[in-house]
Design an enzyme around this catalytic site. Structure first.
Site, PDB file in Angstrom:
ATOM      1  N   ASN A 121      -7.779   4.325   8.569  1.00  0.00           N
ATOM      2  CA  ASN A 121      -7.170   3.168   9.217  1.00  0.00           C
ATOM      3  C   ASN A 121      -7.206   3.239  10.740  1.00  0.00           C
ATOM      4  OD1 ASN A 121      -5.289   5.311   8.338  1.00  0.00           O
ATOM      5  ND2 ASN A 121      -3.817   4.232   9.607  1.00  0.00           N
ATOM      6  N   GLY A 129       0.797  -1.214   0.000  1.00  0.00           N
ATOM      7  CA  GLY A 129       0.000   0.000   0.000  1.00  0.00           C
ATOM      8  C   GLY A 129       0.830   1.265   0.000  1.00  0.00           C
ATOM      9  N   THR A 130       1.947   1.260   0.717  1.00  0.00           N
ATOM     10  CA  THR A 130       2.786   2.463   0.778  1.00  0.00           C
ATOM     11  C   THR A 130       3.336   2.812  -0.595  1.00  0.00           C
ATOM     12  OG1 THR A 130       3.374   2.178   3.100  1.00  0.00           O
ATOM     13  CG2 THR A 130       4.917   3.415   1.741  1.00  0.00           C
ATOM     14  N   HIS A 146      -1.716  -7.519   2.561  1.00  0.00           N
ATOM     15  CA  HIS A 146      -1.644  -8.051   3.925  1.00  0.00           C
ATOM     16  C   HIS A 146      -2.802  -7.602   4.811  1.00  0.00           C
ATOM     17  CE1 HIS A 146       0.050  -4.563   6.316  1.00  0.00           C
ATOM     18  NE2 HIS A 146       0.264  -4.134   5.098  1.00  0.00           N
ATOM     19  N   THR A 203      11.127  -7.122 -11.706  1.00  0.00           N
ATOM     20  CA  THR A 203      10.579  -8.459 -11.926  1.00  0.00           C
ATOM     21  C   THR A 203       9.387  -8.682 -11.019  1.00  0.00           C
ATOM     22  OG1 THR A 203      12.767  -9.303 -12.512  1.00  0.00           O
ATOM     23  CG2 THR A 203      11.111 -10.920 -11.856  1.00  0.00           C
ATOM     24  N   GLN A 211      -7.668   0.029   3.646  1.00  0.00           N
ATOM     25  CA  GLN A 211      -8.511  -0.493   4.720  1.00  0.00           C
ATOM     26  C   GLN A 211      -9.886  -0.932   4.218  1.00  0.00           C
ATOM     27  OE1 GLN A 211      -7.668  -1.087   7.899  1.00  0.00           O
ATOM     28  NE2 GLN A 211      -5.585  -0.361   7.553  1.00  0.00           N
ATOM     29  N   CYS A 223       1.874   2.165  11.368  1.00  0.00           N
ATOM     30  CA  CYS A 223       2.954   2.898  10.701  1.00  0.00           C
ATOM     31  C   CYS A 223       3.470   4.046  11.550  1.00  0.00           C
ATOM     32  CB  CYS A 223       2.466   3.425   9.348  1.00  0.00           C
ATOM     33  SG  CYS A 223       2.061   2.100   8.198  1.00  0.00           S
TER      34      CYS A 223
END
Length: 371
Positions: free
Chosen positions: A149, A70-71, A199, A235, A177, A320
């Protein structure tokens, strides 16, 4: 007893996801850019995963980029769209965005962009008139989280994106979220960019998605091999992409109505048993598995430690920002004073969390606060 109520930070990896990934970590390990049969088999698996993700978003497969999480997706959307736009150098973000968006906007500010923050009300809602008052002919991007979040407040993204569309301004939403419980159809939301993280859904850490509507001007942040149509080189992680698609498939069949009912039962129990508690965020326009509170006069950190001693794992807010002594920027933007903001505790759970575990946590919390 061990109760995990911190799924907003990360959800347990689902067994079905691991099983779907395993063949691509073993026999199907080849580089999808290789021209031999093993490589082409990996490429087919990658494109199938891309198509499955696209279907969940109501998008075209070519509009789906796999990222590291997400970041990265937030960084790519905010920086990539702003840097490529010929419109101007004015960027709008809400005050309660995830740090990945706020700090990306701050980086643009150091390059000479003008970044303006849209205020929220006491429940964390971005009002349509607050956005409308700040849109300008030189606005190059609007970024507003689909759901917060920390406090779980859900924004009316379709209304906000319609306002941006009146100025032909690209609209990005961080839906990290929201995935799994809210509508992610990009046409109904009206967004040109949308970020996801695996995740939070039961896929492993290290895989994310950026939806980028075709013909949206975009400056890639990662250069190299030209993968993913030159928009994100590197990749591709085929196994993780398959895991991401599988997690979205599984989430589509989760019983969200039952999860909402469990959330409301838990909130009601906490408010009844702990008179000093205050729910943060909107009472009904909130994520299905989010229950966040402040406990004025108490220490949020000590509550967390006491609950952990009893086998309950939750958090004070964004993972975070863990380790920071600063009060939550989300709560202070909503009008909470710094001292109250530092009493916050967030409980987040999913469709696979046992109701008995959630309700027992309410009793444990009341016991902790009576001490």
């Amino acid at each position: 007893m061990q109760v995990y109520l911190d799924e907003a930070a990360t959800a347990p990896v689902r067994r079905e996801v691991l099983e779907a990934m395993w063949p691509h970590l073993t026999g199907g390990f080849a580089n999808p850019a290789s021209s031999h049969e093993l490589g082409q088999s990996a490429a087919r698996a990658l494109e199938e995963a891309r198509a499955r993700v696209a279907e969940h978003l109501g998008a075209r497969p070519a509009e789906i980029l796999f990222t590291s999480g997400g970041t990265e997706s937030d960084n790519a959307a905010v920086k990539g769209i702003a840097l490529a736009s010929p419109r101007g150098r004015h960027v709008l973000v809400s005050e309660i965005e995830h740090p990945a968006v706020l700090e990306s906007a701050g980086w643009l500010e150091r390059l000479g962009f003008e970044v303006e923050r849209i205020p929220v009300d006491s429940e964390g809602i971005v009002a349509a008139d607050a956005l409308a008052a700040r849109l300008r002919p030189d606005t190059t991007l609007v970024s507003v989280q689909h759901a917060n979040n920390e406090v779980g407040t859900v924004q009316d993204i379709a209304v906000l994106s319609d306002l941006a569309a009146e100025y032909d301004v690209p609209f990005h939403t961080d839906a990290v979220q929201a995935a799994g419980t809210l509508d992610l159809d990009v046409t109904r939301l009206g967004v040109r960019a949308l970020s996801l993280a695996g995740h939070k859904l039961g896929a492993p850490k290290g895989i994310g998605v950026l939806y980028l509507r075709r013909r949206t001007p975009f400056e890639p942040l990662i250069h190299g091999g030209g993968q993913q149509r030159d928009r994100r080189s590197g990749t591709e992680n085929v196994a993780a992409a398959v895991g991401m698609a599988t997690a979205l498939d599984l989430a589509a069949s989760d019983d969200i109505e039952t999860l909402v009912a469990l959330r409301d039962r838990f909130i009601g129990e906490v408010l009844a048993q702990v008179p000093e508690s205050r729910l943060t965020g909107h009472a009904t326009r909130r994520l299905a598995g989010n229950a966040s509170f402040v406990f004025p006069g108490r220490s949020g950190e000590s509550i967390l430690l006491d609950l952990e001693r009893r086998g309950v794992y939750c958090s004070s807010g964004s993972a975070c920002a863990a380790g920071s002594d600063e009060p939550s920027h989300v709560l202070t933007a909503m009008g909470y004073d710094a001292a109250t903001a530092q009493t916050a505790v967030r409980f987040t759970f999913g469709a696979r969390t046992a109701p008995a575990e959630v309700m027992s946590t309410a009793r444990e919390l009341a016991s902790v606060l009576r001490r």
